[in-house]
Design a protein around this motif. Sequence first.
Motif, PDB file in Angstrom:
ATOM      1  N   GLU A  41       0.822  -1.185   0.044  1.00  0.00           N
ATOM      2  CA  GLU A  41      -0.019  -0.104   0.018  1.00  0.00           C
ATOM      3  C   GLU A  41       1.037   1.246  -0.040  1.00  0.00           C
ATOM      4  OE1 GLU A  41      -4.132  -1.477   2.481  1.00  0.00           O
ATOM      5  OE2 GLU A  41      -2.317  -0.974   3.618  1.00  0.00           O
ATOM      6  N   LEU A  42       2.046   1.329   0.848  1.00  0.00           N
ATOM      7  CA  LEU A  42       2.903   2.250   0.918  1.00  0.00           C
ATOM      8  C   LEU A  42       3.414   2.706  -0.487  1.00  0.00           C
ATOM      9  CD1 LEU A  42       4.631   4.448   2.294  1.00  0.00           C
ATOM     10  CD2 LEU A  42       6.174   2.516   2.834  1.00  0.00           C
ATOM     11  N   ILE A  43       4.062   1.572  -1.086  1.00  0.00           N
ATOM     12  CA  ILE A  43       4.459   1.869  -2.506  1.00  0.00           C
ATOM     13  C   ILE A  43       3.566   2.173  -3.519  1.00  0.00           C
ATOM     14  CG2 ILE A  43       5.282   0.259  -4.391  1.00  0.00           C
ATOM     15  CD1 ILE A  43       6.584  -1.522  -2.253  1.00  0.00           C
ATOM     16  N   GLU A  59       1.042   4.066  -2.951  1.00  0.00           N
ATOM     17  CA  GLU A  59       0.812   5.645  -2.900  1.00  0.00           C
ATOM     18  C   GLU A  59       2.200   6.359  -3.261  1.00  0.00           C
ATOM     19  OE1 GLU A  59      -0.678   7.040   0.886  1.00  0.00           O
ATOM     20  OE2 GLU A  59      -1.976   5.126   1.235  1.00  0.00           O
ATOM     21  N   LEU A  60       3.220   5.881  -2.949  1.00  0.00           N
ATOM     22  CA  LEU A  60       4.332   6.676  -3.418  1.00  0.00           C
ATOM     23  C   LEU A  60       4.465   6.689  -4.980  1.00  0.00           C
ATOM     24  CD1 LEU A  60       6.962   5.491  -0.990  1.00  0.00           C
ATOM     25  CD2 LEU A  60       6.286   7.776  -0.869  1.00  0.00           C
ATOM     26  N   CYS A  61       4.144   5.379  -5.557  1.00  0.00           N
ATOM     27  CA  CYS A  61       4.156   5.426  -6.940  1.00  0.00           C
ATOM     28  C   CYS A  61       3.122   6.511  -7.655  1.00  0.00           C
ATOM     29  CB  CYS A  61       3.842   4.102  -7.336  1.00  0.00           C
ATOM     30  SG  CYS A  61       5.381   2.809  -7.295  1.00  0.00           S
ATOM     31  N   ASP A  62       2.052   6.708  -6.994  1.00  0.00           N
ATOM     32  CA  ASP A  62       0.882   7.488  -7.423  1.00  0.00           C
ATOM     33  C   ASP A  62       1.557   8.990  -7.419  1.00  0.00           C
ATOM     34  OD1 ASP A  62      -0.921   5.427  -7.776  1.00  0.00           O
ATOM     35  OD2 ASP A  62      -2.037   5.792  -6.015  1.00  0.00           O
ATOM     36  N   VAL A  63       2.254   9.300  -6.359  1.00  0.00           N
ATOM     37  CA  VAL A  63       3.170  10.671  -6.266  1.00  0.00           C
ATOM     38  C   VAL A  63       3.674  10.810  -7.301  1.00  0.00           C
ATOM     39  CG1 VAL A  63       4.547  12.029  -4.820  1.00  0.00           C
ATOM     40  CG2 VAL A  63       2.541  10.735  -3.810  1.00  0.00           C
ATOM     41  N   ILE A  64       4.989   9.708  -7.556  1.00  0.00           N
ATOM     42  CA  ILE A  64       5.825   9.765  -8.491  1.00  0.00           C
ATOM     43  C   ILE A  64       5.130   9.972  -9.973  1.00  0.00           C
ATOM     44  CG2 ILE A  64       7.384   8.495  -9.998  1.00  0.00           C
ATOM     45  CD1 ILE A  64       8.046   7.018  -7.233  1.00  0.00           C
ATOM     46  N   GLN A 116      13.062  11.427  -7.315  1.00  0.00           N
ATOM     47  CA  GLN A 116      14.096  10.365  -7.500  1.00  0.00           C
ATOM     48  C   GLN A 116      14.325   9.910  -6.417  1.00  0.00           C
ATOM     49  OE1 GLN A 116      17.579  11.585  -9.963  1.00  0.00           O
ATOM     50  NE2 GLN A 116      16.333  12.658 -11.463  1.00  0.00           N
ATOM     51  N   LYS A 117      14.420  10.724  -5.361  1.00  0.00           N
ATOM     52  CA  LYS A 117      14.670  10.081  -3.988  1.00  0.00           C
ATOM     53  C   LYS A 117      13.360   9.232  -3.737  1.00  0.00           C
ATOM     54  CE  LYS A 117      17.425  13.923  -2.209  1.00  0.00           C
ATOM     55  NZ  LYS A 117      17.411  15.029  -1.305  1.00  0.00           N
ATOM     56  N   ILE A 118      12.124   9.520  -3.953  1.00  0.00           N
ATOM     57  CA  ILE A 118      10.992   8.664  -3.665  1.00  0.00           C
ATOM     58  C   ILE A 118      11.219   7.182  -4.454  1.00  0.00           C
ATOM     59  CG2 ILE A 118       8.694   8.400  -3.868  1.00  0.00           C
ATOM     60  CD1 ILE A 118       8.383  11.464  -3.341  1.00  0.00           C
ATOM     61  N   GLU A 119      11.593   7.225  -5.757  1.00  0.00           N
ATOM     62  CA  GLU A 119      11.949   6.372  -6.542  1.00  0.00           C
ATOM     63  C   GLU A 119      12.778   5.278  -5.874  1.00  0.00           C
ATOM     64  OE1 GLU A 119      13.016   7.615 -10.446  1.00  0.00           O
ATOM     65  OE2 GLU A 119      10.984   7.395 -11.177  1.00  0.00           O
ATOM     66  N   ARG A 120      13.790   5.974  -5.196  1.00  0.00           N
ATOM     67  CA  ARG A 120      14.822   5.171  -4.505  1.00  0.00           C
ATOM     68  C   ARG A 120      14.320   4.352  -3.341  1.00  0.00           C
ATOM     69  NH1 ARG A 120      19.639   9.592  -4.828  1.00  0.00           N
ATOM     70  NH2 ARG A 120      20.099   9.523  -7.003  1.00  0.00           N
ATOM     71  N   VAL A 121      13.509   5.112  -2.602  1.00  0.00           N
ATOM     72  CA  VAL A 121      12.869   4.431  -1.365  1.00  0.00           C
ATOM     73  C   VAL A 121      11.827   3.382  -2.010  1.00  0.00           C
ATOM     74  CG1 VAL A 121      11.298   4.823   0.478  1.00  0.00           C
ATOM     75  CG2 VAL A 121      12.987   6.518   0.042  1.00  0.00           C
ATOM     76  N   VAL A 122      11.159   3.433  -3.118  1.00  0.00           N
ATOM     77  CA  VAL A 122      10.185   2.376  -3.452  1.00  0.00           C
ATOM     78  C   VAL A 122      11.025   1.082  -4.012  1.00  0.00           C
ATOM     79  CG1 VAL A 122       8.605   1.989  -5.388  1.00  0.00           C
ATOM     80  CG2 VAL A 122       8.370   4.326  -4.255  1.00  0.00           C
ATOM     81  N   ASN A 123      12.200   1.539  -4.673  1.00  0.00           N
ATOM     82  CA  ASN A 123      12.880   0.544  -5.214  1.00  0.00           C
ATOM     83  C   ASN A 123      13.708  -0.168  -4.102  1.00  0.00           C
ATOM     84  OD1 ASN A 123      12.551   0.561  -8.094  1.00  0.00           O
ATOM     85  ND2 ASN A 123      13.854   2.133  -8.178  1.00  0.00           N
TER      86      ASN A 123
END
Length: 119
Positions: free
Chosen positions: A5-7, A9-14, A67-74
Amino acid sequence: MTYEELIKELCDVIKESEKNSVAIYENLESIGDMLNDSKLPVHKLSKINDSISNSFGLLQHQDMHRQKIERVVNFVCENKNIDSSEYNIASSAKHIAGDENNEVLDDDELEALIKSMQN
């Protein structure tokens, strides 16, 4: 909240951030093109072009945060064995050539960030 769920939401933001960034970039370029064809005095054109240039800088700064959010997701996907392909995001670079910024997070910092988000 689960990791999945966290991922999501973060992907929606990205994705929203990428879409808005493209629209902002195109609008600023369009304004620049219109200014080049205008009859405004040079000092006013210079001031407006400086504002446009500053806006491009802010847009680039915002992209670094994306890009920092993408790093966290990955990182979460990799460390929690979550299939990242279903989220349709690119793998993130650990370091970009020519980047002299010291804001790159190492794995321990990413893990601490994720733990702090769980509280």
